[in-house]
Motif scaffolding. Structure first.
Motif, mmCIF file in Angstrom:
data_model
loop_
_atom_site.group_PDB
_atom_site.id
_atom_site.type_symbol
_atom_site.label_atom_id
_atom_site.label_comp_id
_atom_site.label_asym_id
_atom_site.label_seq_id
_atom_site.Cartn_x
_atom_site.Cartn_y
_atom_site.Cartn_z
ATOM 1 N N ARG A 27 1.193 -1.487 0.067
ATOM 2 C CA ARG A 27 -0.058 0.128 -0.633
ATOM 3 C C ARG A 27 0.703 1.504 -0.449
ATOM 4 O O ARG A 27 0.730 2.278 -0.822
ATOM 5 N N LEU A 28 1.812 0.806 0.485
ATOM 6 C CA LEU A 28 2.710 2.483 0.720
ATOM 7 C C LEU A 28 3.444 2.343 -0.530
ATOM 8 O O LEU A 28 3.872 4.292 -0.897
ATOM 9 N N LEU A 78 -6.978 -4.553 7.578
ATOM 10 C CA LEU A 78 -6.954 -2.917 7.650
ATOM 11 C C LEU A 78 -6.888 -2.096 8.972
ATOM 12 O O LEU A 78 -5.659 -0.922 9.202
ATOM 13 N N LEU A 79 -7.086 -2.935 10.215
ATOM 14 C CA LEU A 79 -7.095 -2.300 11.362
ATOM 15 C C LEU A 79 -4.732 -2.678 11.545
ATOM 16 O O LEU A 79 -4.152 -1.201 11.637
ATOM 17 N N ASP A 80 -4.825 -3.304 11.220
ATOM 18 C CA ASP A 80 -2.893 -4.040 11.651
ATOM 19 C C ASP A 80 -1.768 -2.778 10.571
ATOM 20 O O ASP A 80 -0.934 -1.820 11.113
ATOM 21 N N ALA A 81 -2.805 -2.767 9.248
ATOM 22 C CA ALA A 81 -2.145 -1.259 8.282
ATOM 23 C C ALA A 81 -2.679 -0.397 8.517
ATOM 24 O O ALA A 81 -1.543 0.729 8.701
ATOM 25 N N SER A 82 -3.761 0.000 9.789
ATOM 26 C CA SER A 82 -3.397 1.107 9.810
ATOM 27 C C SER A 82 -2.983 1.274 11.040
ATOM 28 O O SER A 82 -2.212 2.475 11.281
ATOM 29 N N LEU A 83 -2.299 0.876 12.418
ATOM 30 C CA LEU A 83 -1.688 0.837 13.017
ATOM 31 C C LEU A 83 -0.138 0.897 12.382
ATOM 32 O O LEU A 83 1.130 1.980 13.009
ATOM 33 N N ASP A 84 -0.276 0.185 11.263
ATOM 34 C CA ASP A 84 1.585 0.226 11.181
ATOM 35 C C ASP A 84 1.990 1.433 10.090
ATOM 36 O O ASP A 84 2.170 1.633 10.028
ATOM 37 N N ASP A 85 0.969 1.760 9.394
ATOM 38 C CA ASP A 85 1.037 3.145 9.297
ATOM 39 C C ASP A 85 1.073 4.054 10.116
ATOM 40 O O ASP A 85 2.211 5.173 10.001
ATOM 41 N N GLU A 141 2.279 11.433 -0.405
ATOM 42 C CA GLU A 141 1.985 10.862 1.003
ATOM 43 C C GLU A 141 1.526 11.222 1.613
ATOM 44 O O GLU A 141 0.179 11.234 2.287
ATOM 45 N N GLY A 142 0.203 12.156 1.147
ATOM 46 C CA GLY A 142 -0.861 12.632 1.179
ATOM 47 C C GLY A 142 -1.368 11.889 1.045
ATOM 48 O O GLY A 142 -3.156 11.957 1.849
ATOM 49 N N MET A 143 -1.707 11.582 0.056
ATOM 50 C CA MET A 143 -2.589 10.743 -0.139
ATOM 51 C C MET A 143 -2.131 8.986 0.990
ATOM 52 O O MET A 143 -4.107 8.287 1.154
ATOM 53 N N LYS A 144 -1.129 8.646 1.023
ATOM 54 C CA LYS A 144 -1.250 8.171 2.129
ATOM 55 C C LYS A 144 -1.738 7.758 3.525
ATOM 56 O O LYS A 144 -2.535 7.211 3.980
ATOM 57 N N ALA A 160 -6.497 7.051 6.917
ATOM 58 C CA ALA A 160 -8.613 8.209 7.737
ATOM 59 C C ALA A 160 -9.445 7.152 6.786
ATOM 60 O O ALA A 160 -10.136 6.429 7.452
ATOM 61 N N MET A 161 -9.561 6.761 5.645
ATOM 62 C CA MET A 161 -10.234 6.037 4.815
ATOM 63 C C MET A 161 -10.177 4.760 5.422
ATOM 64 O O MET A 161 -11.326 4.018 5.938
ATOM 65 N N ALA A 162 -8.964 4.097 5.878
ATOM 66 C CA ALA A 162 -9.409 2.513 6.415
ATOM 67 C C ALA A 162 -9.959 2.608 7.770
ATOM 68 O O ALA A 162 -10.553 1.895 8.486
ATOM 69 N N ILE A 163 -9.281 3.418 8.642
ATOM 70 C CA ILE A 163 -10.393 3.686 9.942
ATOM 71 C C ILE A 163 -11.743 3.509 10.104
ATOM 72 O O ILE A 163 -12.083 3.534 10.698
ATOM 73 N N GLU A 164 -11.720 5.055 9.260
ATOM 74 C CA GLU A 164 -13.523 5.252 8.744
ATOM 75 C C GLU A 164 -13.991 3.992 8.272
ATOM 76 O O GLU A 164 -15.309 3.762 8.897
ATOM 77 N N ILE A 165 -13.619 2.919 7.294
ATOM 78 C CA ILE A 165 -13.446 1.838 7.364
ATOM 79 C C ILE A 165 -14.288 0.327 8.277
ATOM 80 O O ILE A 165 -15.337 -0.346 8.720
ATOM 81 N N ILE A 166 -13.663 0.355 8.876
ATOM 82 C CA ILE A 166 -13.335 -0.169 9.882
ATOM 83 C C ILE A 166 -14.838 -0.063 11.412
ATOM 84 O O ILE A 166 -15.183 -0.969 11.751
#
Length: 719
Positions: A101-102, A170-177, A215-218, A223-229
């Motif tokens: 994703r990065l 999605l949760l782990d990816a958001s934490l990793d980000d 970087e802005g897209m990342k 943010a989008m991943a957290i909203e989906i969660i």
């Protein structure tokens, strides 16, 4: 674009598909025309759609050599025209896109868009063609059965693991980000969320260079991943799936909740969102038993049927999966868990709702009644196996679960069977040729129920009896064994059987209790005792029968409620017939003061909690006793209820537990119970504080104590 039939041998078929796709890609063809051409060509080649193989081919084609806008449009149209299974596409993309994703933030964005479009609509995919094959392929991709210990043969169970895994990724990816994984207990992810070393320098399609825009897209992706969660946690369908995940794989649930808590406590991206706050996310995780909000857990029958809006489920392709597929009956599991949760007490009976749900599922899935009943009983048995060893909280739920299995489910089946037979009886009465003949009709539903219960004996793992009711199940098996041996079984003889009296080979299970419940409701007769394999052996009956003990048979013969041994026997043994519980009710109304107290104690004993064959009558009798009429000769200035203080207190203590209130709820009797309790609360809550009584127990009873005991069930009901 002309349709080119794909008539090549299977080994060359997918090469032709790939060639067709590359050609359309090079020409920048319209994605819809490409999808329709491909669909027509695959149909000509007799490929069953949606195609597992096509999903693998398209995802492999995109990641990453052809990661360009047109190929993603092709994939989206393939999903739209249903030539690839959405859940499998999401599973495949999760293993490709999330780790990269990065490097490819645009791909991650598109992946999440597909999640939003298709995960929330997964119900339409449950019983489509190739569903079992699709779920096995998803299991191969995500290793759900290996990761969670789930049975591969149960696609409905794998579906629960799929939804849980997509959200966890999605949760782990958001934490990793946000570099928060190191704050979790194991400081790493169980999912592949980072690229392999050899992929780090891979091609940057979409011109995804490391820039401020990138970087802005990342950050926007995080943010989008957290909203989906959060959306999936709150959505009525997926939240119920997550609830089943918590119930079935609790060892993994704890880690998931811990990660959510880390995200809520430390995420800087979360604090920038407008509609989601850290507090609201932490509130979702503060009590895992209430992960589902009240609003989210409330479900109407129409909403349940909406979950089952599967589209063309009556097609012959659906039938090829086998009518007992667990996914067919997943809404029953969801309903049972909702009804058992206890966070909101229902005002209507679960019997009517469950019967309506089963009839809707049978019609929608186009199954036989045999398979519909089997799906219902298996779902109820799964509930018991989840409750036999409670893993959470101080609130026991096994008695409520047994009520659901042996009372609510049996009554729902009774309604379904009697509905058909009432119509058959009307038709018989309208036919002049049947005048004078015996009006007796056995409908197809009853015959299918009998076949279903015979088949239920194959579910050995689900029939294991919880320890607390092993003796009851063994007695049911012994009863069948004695009748098969030619012995006349009376209640007194049955009550005399102790554990030591049991035949050596007599081992009862939950099917024996289900059959007894069905016999009590006149769904079966005792010919069920002679089903092959119903009891292990009838050669050895009882090693020794104990002497007659006081019990229900003694009561029905006229024995008074004057001895502690008699009262204790009736408190600990549920009544087996309506006549027996009516006898106790008569004593509670017309007996002496001491007998009334004993009768109230008996009504609130085993007959209330485990008198499954007469449970609804016991509850109604208790409600009636809590609302005594004003006698014609009453002339006191105080409320007539004051004189019932000691009697009321026994009943109120008996109905105050969470499990007991939930039984009233399942039976739809909460409104009646509440209407009986409110006057008691009003009278005893406003009485003189020093007014007290000395019940037979010897302990002084005050107005405040009666008020408190009357108010406790109301608190439980959250009225």
């Amino acid at each position: 674009m002309a349709v080119v039939p794909l008539q090549q041998p299977p080994s060359h078929l997918w090469d032709s598909v790939l060639h067709l796709t590359k050609s359309a890609q090079d020409k920048n063809s319209d994605p819809l025309l490409w999808a329709l051409q491909l669909s027509s060509s695959l149909n000509s080649a007799a490929v069953s759609l949606p195609s597992v193989e096509l999903a693998h081919l398209l995802v492999s084609h995109i990641c990453w050599a052809n990661h360009v806008p047109i190929t993603w449009k092709f994939l989206e149209k393939a999903l739209t025209v249903k030539i690839v299974p959405p859940m499998l596409v999401l599973a495949l993309l999760s293993t490709k896109v999330v780790p990269n994703r990065l490097i490819h933030p645009a791909a991650y964005r598109l992946y999440m868009e597909l999640i939003k479009r298709h995960t929330l609509l997964f119900a339409s995919q449950l019983n489509g063609p190739n569903f079992q094959k699709i779920m096995r392929s998803i299991d191969d991709v995500l290793q759900l059965s290996q990761r969670y210990g789930l049975p591969v043969c149960e696609p409905g169970v794998l579906l629960v693991g799929f939804v849980f895994s997509i959200i966890w990724q999605l949760l782990d990816a958001s934490l990793d980000d946000e570099r928060l994984l190191e704050l979790t207990p194991d400081k790493s992810s169980r999912w592949p969320i980072r690229p392999q070393d050899m992929e780090i320098d891979g091609p940057d399609s979409f011109n995804e260079k490391r820039s401020e825009q990138n970087e802005g897209m990342k950050k926007a992706n995080t943010a989008m991943a957290i909203e989906i969660i959060v959306e999936l946690l709150q959505n009525k369908v997926t939240s119920r799936i997550l609830y089943l995940a918590r119930r079935n794989i609790p060892s993994h649930w704890g880690g998931f909740i811990q990660r959510l808590q880390v995200l809520g406590a430390h995420s800087s991206v979360l604090r920038t969102l407008k509609h989601i706050t850290p507090e609201s996310l932490l509130q979702l995780t503060s009590d895992s038993r209430r992960l589902l909000t009240r609003e989210g857990k409330t479900i109407s029958r129409q909403e349940f049927h909406a979950v089952l809006s599967f589209g063309s489920l009556m097609s012959s392709a659906c039938q090829s999966h086998g009518a007992t597929s667990s996914a067919f009956w997943l809404p029953i599991d969801l309903f049972l868990e909702d009804a058992m949760d206890g966070s909101e007490v229902a005002a209507i009976s679960a019997i009517e709702t469950l019967a309506g749900l089963v009839k809707a599922l049978q019609a929608i899935n186009g199954t036989t009644w045999q398979n519909a009943f089997l799906g219902l009983w298996i779902a109820a048995l799964r509930l018991i196996q989840r409750e036999r060893d409670p893993r959470e909280g101080p609130i026991p739920r096994l008695d409520t679960g047994l009520c659901m299995l042996l009372s609510i489910t049996t009554l729902a089946v009774t309604n379904i069977v009697e509905e058909e037979e009432a119509e058959l009886l009307k038709e018989t009465e309208r036919d002049p040729s049947n005048q004078g003949k015996e009006k007796q009709a056995m409908g197809k539903r009853r015959r299918d129920l009998i076949t279903c219960l015979q088949q239920l004996g194959d579910q050995e793992a689900l029939l294991t009896t919880p320890r607390s009711v092993c003796s009851v199940a063994n007695q049911a098996a012994a009863k069948a064994m004695m009748l098969r041996s030619g012995l006349s079984v009376t209640n007194g003889y049955y009550e005399s059987i102790s554990v030591n009296d049991m035949p050596i080979n007599c081992t009862g299970n939950l099917r024996h209790l289900i059959v007894e419940a069905c016999i009590a409701r006149n769904l079966l007769d005792t010919s069920a005792y002679f089903w092959p394999g119903y009891v292990r052996s009838s050669n050895q009956v009882l090693r020794n029968v104990s002497g007659q003990v006081p019990g229900w048979s003694s009561l029905m013969k006229g024995s008074p409620l004057t001895t502690p041994s008699m009262v204790n026997a009736l408190v600990t043994t549920p009544a087996s017939s309506l006549a027996e519980i009516e006898k106790i009710y008569e004593i509670a109304v017309n007996g002496s003061d001491e007998e009334k107290i004993s009768a109230a104690t008996i009504l609130c004993g085993a007959s209330l909690v485990r008198g499954w064959n007469i449970q609804e009558h016991t509850c109604l009798f208790i409600i009636r006793l809590l609302s005594p009429p004003v006698l014609a000769d009453y002339s006191g200035s105080d409320s007539h209820l004051i004189s019932y203080a000691s009697f009321f207190n026994v009943l109120l203590v008996g109905v105050s537990s969470v499990d007991t209130v939930q039984i009233f709820s399942l039976l739809g009797l909460v409104p009646l119970l509440a209407s009986a309790l409110m006057p008691i609360c009003e009278v005893f809550g406003s009485s003189v504080p020093n007014l007290s009584w000395a019940p037979t127990t010897g302990e002084e009873l005050s107005c405040h104590a009666v008020f408190s005991n009357a108010f406790t069930p109301i608190e439980v009901m959250e009225i």
